[in-house]
Design a protein around this motif. Structure first.
Motif: not given
Length: 214
Positions: A11, A53, A55, A79, A81, A83, A96-97, A99-100, A103-104
């Motif tokens: 992140v 990720v 951010v 990726r 992302e 914020c 934010t990081g 949350q991603v 998901e992963m």
């Protein structure tokens, strides 16, 4: 006995407002064509992280992204992302990081700061290696003479508390809590912890960079 590798997602916090610098730090040149924000990102992409990720804040031109990062974006390993509330402080970017990463299906996140230009992939390898070996560890932090500092790996058990942080509070405040079990991986070179938060520090880092890498 072989070590089972955990899924660790980087992140990369690059959404700061740079108020003290008066300009977007990530785009500052450390040398011709070399932007501050791209340095630690490349080290993360050269490490054993599953993916990274990045951010960023709303409106970031991403002119600081190195060419190599675009290839990793196309391959799905990197990726970007956005914020939406990055101006409220670093804790919101971290959320934010997280949350991603959830998901992963990640087992841990390696939190990196975009203004630490001297972090290297060996430093990151030592952290990920320790996290893979130490079953039951909530976190693995870089150590500066015993003081835990970023980059730091946070296991899933710490994510709810980290996601609940507000303002500019970083995960470091959680590492002091006795409820979490962690390990500090000591770093001998203090330079690796240098962060660029003033114009003087930036000028100093540029000189060091030119001597070491150019």
């Amino acid at each position: 006995m072989s070590i089972v590798k955990k899924k660790i997602v980087g992140v990369y916090l690059a959404a700061g407002s740079s108020k003290r610098m008066g300009t977007a730090k990530q785009s500052l040149e450390m040398a011709e064509g070399v932007r501050l924000g791209g340095l630690a990102l490349l080290q993360a992409l050269h490490s054993e992280l599953h993916s990274v990720v990045v951010v960023v804040r709303v409106g970031d031109s991403l002119d600081w992204l190195p060419e190599e990062a675009h290839m990793h974006i196309l391959l799905g390993r990197c990726r970007i992302e956005i914020c939406a509330d990055a101006e409220n402080g670093m804790a919101h970017s971290l959320r934010t990081g997280i949350q991603v990463a959830e998901e992963m299906g990640a087992d841990g996140i390696l939190v990196l700061l975009a203004d630490q230009p001297f972090v290297d992939s060996q430093m990151l390898f030592r952290l990920t290696n320790a996290f893979n070996k130490e079953a039951g560890c909530d976190y693995i932090a870089s150590g500066d003479k015993g003081m835990p500092k970023p980059p730091v790996i946070l296991g899933r058990g710490m994510w709810p508390a980290a996601a609940a942080l507000e303002g500019d509070a970083g995960a470091r405040s959680l590492l002091r809590l006795p409820v979490y079990r962690g390990q500090i991986v000591e770093e001998k070179k203090q330079l690796k912890f240098m962060d660029i938060d003033t114009v003087d520090r930036y000028e100093q880092a540029k000189k060091i960079f030119s001597h070491q890498y150019m």
